[in-house]
Design a protein around this motif. Structure first.
Motif, PDB file in Angstrom:
ATOM      1  N   SER A   1      -4.949  -0.571  -7.903  1.00 46.70           N
ATOM      2  CA  SER A   1      -3.477  -0.794  -8.004  1.00 46.70           C
ATOM      3  C   SER A   1      -2.716   0.082  -8.973  1.00 46.70           C
TER       4      SER A   1
ATOM      5  N   ARG B   1     -11.284  -6.441  -7.627  1.00 49.76           N
ATOM      6  CA  ARG B   1     -10.219  -6.814  -7.761  1.00 49.76           C
ATOM      7  C   ARG B   1      -9.401  -7.367  -6.462  1.00 49.76           C
TER       8      ARG B   1
ATOM      9  N   PHE C   1       0.758  -1.306  -0.003  1.00 46.35           N
ATOM     10  CA  PHE C   1      -0.124  -0.081   0.124  1.00 46.35           C
ATOM     11  C   PHE C   1       0.694   1.129  -0.011  1.00 46.35           C
TER      12      PHE C   1
HETATM   13  O1  LIG Z   1      -0.045  -7.787   0.008  1.00 43.60           O
HETATM   14  P1  LIG Z   1      -0.687  -7.206   0.879  1.00 43.60           P
HETATM   15  O2  LIG Z   1      -0.164  -5.984   1.700  1.00 43.60           O
HETATM   16  O3  LIG Z   1      -1.639  -7.864   1.820  1.00 43.60           O
HETATM   17  O4  LIG Z   1      -1.663  -6.232  -0.074  1.00 43.60           O
HETATM   18  C1  LIG Z   1      -1.152  -5.314  -1.178  1.00 43.60           C
HETATM   19  C2  LIG Z   1      -1.799  -6.209  -2.560  1.00 43.60           C
HETATM   20  O5  LIG Z   1      -3.129  -5.832  -2.494  1.00 43.60           O
HETATM   21  C3  LIG Z   1      -3.519  -5.916  -3.851  1.00 43.60           C
HETATM   22  O6  LIG Z   1      -4.940  -5.389  -3.905  1.00 43.60           O
HETATM   23  C4  LIG Z   1      -2.420  -5.351  -4.611  1.00 43.60           C
HETATM   24  O7  LIG Z   1      -2.512  -5.682  -5.714  1.00 43.60           O
HETATM   25  C5  LIG Z   1      -1.307  -5.494  -3.868  1.00 43.60           C
HETATM   26  O8  LIG Z   1      -0.311  -6.560  -4.516  1.00 43.60           O
END
Ligand SMILES: O=P(O)(O)OC[C@H]1O[C@@H](O)[C@H](O)[C@@H]1O
Length: 299
Positions: A120, A112, A75
């Motif tokens: 993203s 998503r 994030f």
């Molecule tokens: O890996 P955590 O921190 O749980 O979440 C990040 C992911 O959550 C998804 O929406 C994004 O594509 C990103 O890769």
């Protein structure tokens, strides 16, 4: 005199009474498609190792998509830009800071991420050979390099009254010592008199988390297009390299064999001889080249 809005508020008064919570807000993540080129066994003719295109994935250690493979990402923090978040993620995963990095686009399909509304902002990074070592993830994540294969399965074009709809279907295969992830993705371009749009659809997804199959497909297509139109592939090479090595990298990216004359035409002016050889025998194929910094290629 200070301007007031239709409610009689100055900008300061407006900001004081503004309640951001009145509007639903998404979380925004920065995801990284990190490409590198690696040795893949001894070449039959050259005696040098063959080169192949690889991509870095992380096995998720928690929900959602526990155990599935995902792009490195996280994030975006309130005190950083998307570009800074991408660079931070890249540095955390690879320990590298000076890396080719470009934004691919924004992926915002509804649903998503099953947790909540997450958009993203995705990036493509290219690591030069010899920089493949990955640092241990911060939360016991498993990171691994996967060989990339992306091949066209079908193409379909339909004429509209004044326009067309064209769909290309691709098979994405990512393989790594005994593990193979597969996805089928189609890209549809709709062209009409006054508009043109493109959309990706994931038709099959075996092993990848979130919409990351779509982001990877988009990155491969961007890399292919830029390899044809620019000198981007040189970012995947070490400082010095032979032409057969560069040709293998071009072929790994483009997913096809290139006749020698076509390859030479593509790289003409982009590289220059160093005057050195990769072996003692001084064979033509072992002649070392590096990037030609004198020209900014218009290609
Ligand atoms: O890996 P955590 O921190 O749980 O979440 C990040 C992911 O959550 C998804 O929406 C994004 O594509 C990103 O890769």
């Amino acid at each position: 005199m200070e301007m007031v809005d239709r409610n009689g508020l100055t900008e300061r008064e407006f900001l004081e009474q503004y309640r951001a919570g009145d509007y639903e807000r998404p979380s925004v993540a920065a995801d990284m498609v990190i490409f590198a080129v690696a040795d893949a066994g001894q070449g039959e003719d050259s005696g040098f190792p063959e080169k192949e295109l690889r991509l870095l994935l992380i096995r998720r250690g928690g929900h959602p998509f526990l155990g599935k493979w995902a792009l490195p990402g996280g994030f975006i923090q309130p005190d950083e830009t998307a570009d800074q978040a991408a660079a931070r993620e890249l540095s955390e995963e690879t320990g590298l800071n000076d890396v080719y990095l470009e934004q691919l686009g924004v992926f915002s399909d509804v649903g998503r991420d099953p947790r909540t509304w997450v958009i993203s902002c995705s990036y493509m990074a290219l690591l030069s050979s010899g920089r493949l070592q990955v640092q241990a993830g911060d939360d016991a994540q498993v990171a691994a390099w996967f060989k990339v294969s992306y091949r066209q399965l079908a193409e379909h074009k339909e004429r509209l009254d004044k326009g067309y709809v064209q769909t290309w279907t691709y098979e994405l295969k990512l393989s790594n010592e005994g593990e193979e992830l597969k996805a089928v993705i189609s890209r549809t371009v709709t062209a009409r008199l006054n508009s043109k749009s493109a959309a990706y659809t994931v038709q099959l997804n075996d092993g990848l988390a979130f919409d990351h199959a779509k982001i990877i497909a988009c990155a491969i297509e961007r890399l292919r297009k830029l390899t044809v139109d620019s000198d981007i592939a040189l970012h995947l090479m070490p400082e010095q390299f032979t032409l057969p090595e560069l040709q293998q990298v071009y072929e790994g990216i483009l997913g096809e064999q290139l006749p020698a004359d076509e390859f030479e035409r593509r790289v003409e002016g982009l590289v220059v001889e160093t005057g050195e050889y990769a072996d003692d025998a001084g064979r033509a194929g072992a002649r070392l080249y590096w990037r030609n910094w004198e020209v900014t290629p218009e290609k």
